[in-house]
Design an enzyme around this catalytic site. Structure first.
Site, short mmCIF file in Angstrom:
data_model
loop_
_atom_site.label_atom_id
_atom_site.label_comp_id
_atom_site.label_asym_id
_atom_site.label_seq_id
_atom_site.Cartn_x
_atom_site.Cartn_y
_atom_site.Cartn_z
CE1 TYR A 88 -3.51 2.54 1.17
CE2 TYR A 88 -1.78 3.61 2.03
CZ TYR A 88 -3.03 3.71 1.73
OH TYR A 88 -3.74 5.08 1.92
CD GLU B 177 -5.66 4.71 -1.07
OE1 GLU B 177 -5.69 4.72 -0.07
OE2 GLU B 177 -6.97 4.36 -1.72
#
Lengths: 377, 288
Positions: free
Chosen positions: A101, A186
């Site tokens: 992530y 993101e």
């Protein structure tokens, strides 16, 4: 403003961020053409502005022509988390060796950009335990250099050549963050596929207040019917699921008004902030919109400061003349030019409360079927 | 006493010739604020509401010794206006403008922090030291001098609460709006520390709302305060993921919710009002 995955990926690609091959389709035929181009197996991903698409059935895989047609036909036109799917992204299905992530956002407390990264990707970051999250604050005057990327990679357990790939990726993400004045950039998951790091998903949320400087970006309209209409009128509006329509002036007092109605047992239908110094015309438009939503009651709560109560009264009177009001009005006015306003209202057989609480109780009572009250206030 | 501003604060109005700027200049002068200059580039030499307009903030500082600034310029120009004020040596800036791109705000904050400048806002109603000076846009009539400090994230809701206090004969030292944007210059903690030190402030009202974790941070500091704090938090009925008017008022990624704020404050000994009018009730009890 949130961008669809395929639009965010388009921008990521121009920045040189490694992505799966793919293209966007509006019909199963288009999907098939793209799949033929990139080869099987492929992923078919619904393009909606919601997380958790996989669990909701919005992502499928296909190994042949038949499956591409069937799965894209199923997803296209379906509803996902209340949103209609109009497009699917067809991408090569990668072999996934590891999921990470990484995101860049702003820490509201430190008031600086912050990079969040984790070796536990593919799930919501808020579900990842703190010990697996790497946080690095960015000094905007310095920016992001390879050393910062390498340091984050080290803490995530990324080594060797992958470390350089990760570092270069983070720099590109930060460049996008600044260039597009993003609230969020993101990648979740960022995957290792063999010896490459690839962005399997992409999010880019751009600051609404900065959109005027980004004419190159498409304008994505999201929200429910009334929210879209209100936005077109320049109103700050949020749809709720109750039956008492609300107009107040100022975000804080509008929220407090909704809370008050709820505490007294009522169900607010919307949030509508008419603004600090709203004039007659915009307020009349706002009221007209509320009337169109067919609520049981319209509750107007105005604390006159810069907003003049007599202007509010004029807006109310104007709207009642020009449209057929189906719902009763409960009006609370206090502050600047209160007396003039009350006189104006009285001349038009309307009245107003001075206390916010009394008015809220009345609005709640009128929203209940058993109250037996009718309109005309 | 009061915090941050008083009757001696020398204020320059940036964007004084605009509709908002000129209107609020008149109101601030009426309140007794020591407005010493205005700035609008290209309008130097003009007079607005009896106030001399200069082309640059540096000139206003040189000629009129301005030490605080209030910014009414439109959002696209607000960053430059703030930079100019800091460059000219202004030590307190109040940014009323809303819808400033938030990357601009980050840069403004970075520059104010480096120069030790107090930045109130953006998207704030400003600050009023009751009976002395008002820098910003709240209605003059609501304030009364007295012992209560008020700090808030919203405008009109604060007027409602301050007005309730004044109606009940409870006056204020200073009332300050932090601003409704997601990133602003000051935090609750910064202001609570000032109220804690201020001799005249006997109790503090904190008006928070959903979004961020400022209220939770405030709660930690409040545990060490000697003065009582009464709180109110707006947004109990707000759904997650929706911006409730203010850019900063959003419950996102599981954070910024109502309950966490109320619970944190209660644990710190704050009396949290359920409805706005209760704030004045609680304060009245505390000051008995």
């Amino acid at each position: 403003m949130k961008l669809y995955e395929y639009l965010a990926k388009g921008i990521f690609r121009t920045e040189g961020i490694p992505l799966p091959e793919g293209g966007v389709a509006q019909t199963p035929e288009e999907a098939l053409a793209i799949a033929k181009d990139i080869g099987y197996p492929v992923a078919i991903k619904s393009q909606v502005l919601a997380g958790g698409r996989g669990k909701a059935g919005g992502i499928a895989f296909a190994n042949n022509e038949m499956e591409v047609i069937n799965e894209s036909a199923r997803i296209l036109g379906s509803e996902l988390k209340g949103l209609r799917v109009g497009q699917v992204l067809i991408e090569e299905k990668l072999k996934i060796d590891k999921e990470y992530y990484v995101s860049i956002t702003v820490d509201n407390f430190i008031k600086k950009p912050i990079i969040l990264a984790s070796s536990q990707g593919g799930v919501d970051i808020e579900d990842v335990s703190e010990e697996y999250i790497v946080k690095k604050v960015v000094d905007m005057e310095v920016g992001v250099y390879p050393y910062l990327g390498r340091e984050i990679a080290r803490k995530m357990g990324i080594k060797g050549e992958l470390m350089n790939q990760f570092s270069s990726l983070v720099i590109k993400m930060y460049d996008l963050f600044r260039k597009y004045e993003a609230e969020l950039v993101e990648i979740n998951p960022l995957v290792r596929s063999g010896d490459k790091l690839i962005a399997l998903d992409a999010r880019l949320n751009v600051d609404d207040d900065a959109l005027y400087r980004h004419q190159d970006l498409p304008r994505i309209v999201e929200g429910e019917e009334w929210e879209i209409k209100a936005k077109a009128l320049g109103l700050s509006y949020v749809q709720l699921d109750g039956d008492i329509a609300v107009m107040a002036n100022g975000a804080g007092i509008t929220m407090a008004t909704l809370d008050l109605l709820a505490i007294f047992g009522g169900k607010p239908a919307n949030f509508l902030d008419a603004g600090g110094g709203a004039a007659v015309e915009p307020m009349a438009k706002a009221l007209s919109l509320l009337n169109d939503t067919k609520p049981k009651v319209i509750f107007i709560n105005i604390f006159g400061g810069i907003t003049r109560c007599d202007d509010v009264a004029r807006a109310i009177i104007e709207v009642r003349k020009s449209t057929d009001f189906s719902a009763p009005l409960v009006i609370r006015l206090t502050g600047t030019r209160e007396e003039e306003a009350i006189q104006l209202l009285q001349e038009n057989s309307l009245s107003a409360y001075k206390s916010m609480e009394e008015a809220a109780r009345k609005a709640v009572a009128l929203s209940k079927p058993s109250s037996g009250c009718s309109g005309g206030r | 006493m009061a915090i941050l501003i008083n009757k001696d604060t020398r204020v320059v109005v940036q964007g004084i010739t605009g509709k908002q700027g000129s209107f609020h200049t008149r109101e601030m002068v009426n309140y007794g604020t020591n407005i010493v200059a205005g700035v609008t580039p290209g309008r130097g030499g003009m007079e607005i509401e009896g106030i001399t307009v200069y082309d640059t903030v540096a000139e206003a500082v040189e000629q009129r010794q301005a030490d605080a600034s209030v910014i009414f310029v439109p959002a696209p120009l607000a960053k430059e206006a703030a930079f100019e004020a800091i460059y000219a040596g202004i030590k307190t800036i109040v940014i009323v403008t809303e819808h400033i791109p938030f990357h601009d705000t980050l840069q403004i904050i970075s520059y104010t922090q480096k120069n030790g400048v107090v930045q109130i806002g953006p998207n704030t109603f400003g600050i009023c030291s009751a009976g002395q000076a008002k820098i910003g846009i709240p209605p003059n009539s609501i304030f009364t001098p007295g012992p209560v400090g008020v700090v808030s994230r919203s405008g009109t809701l604060t007027y409602e609460i301050v007005s309730n206090l004044s109606t009940r004969g409870i006056g204020q030292t200073t009332c300050l709006g932090l601003g409704g944007d997601r990133v602003v210059g000051l935090s609750f903690v910064d202001i609570l520390k000032m109220f804690e030190k201020d001799n005249e402030t006997r109790a503090v009202v904190l008006v928070g709302e959903i979004g961020g974790r400022q209220e939770e941070d405030a709660a930690i500091y409040i545990k060490s305060m000697t003065k009582p704090v009464v709180g109110y938090i707006a947004g109990k009925s707000a759904p997650p993921g929706k911006r409730m008017g203010h850019a900063g008022a959003i419950i996102e990624r599981g954070a910024g919710g109502f309950n966490s704020k109320v619970e944190s404050l209660k644990q710190a000994g704050v009396k949290v009002a359920e409805i706005p009018s209760q704030v004045a009730d609680y304060i009245a009890d505390l000051l008995k």
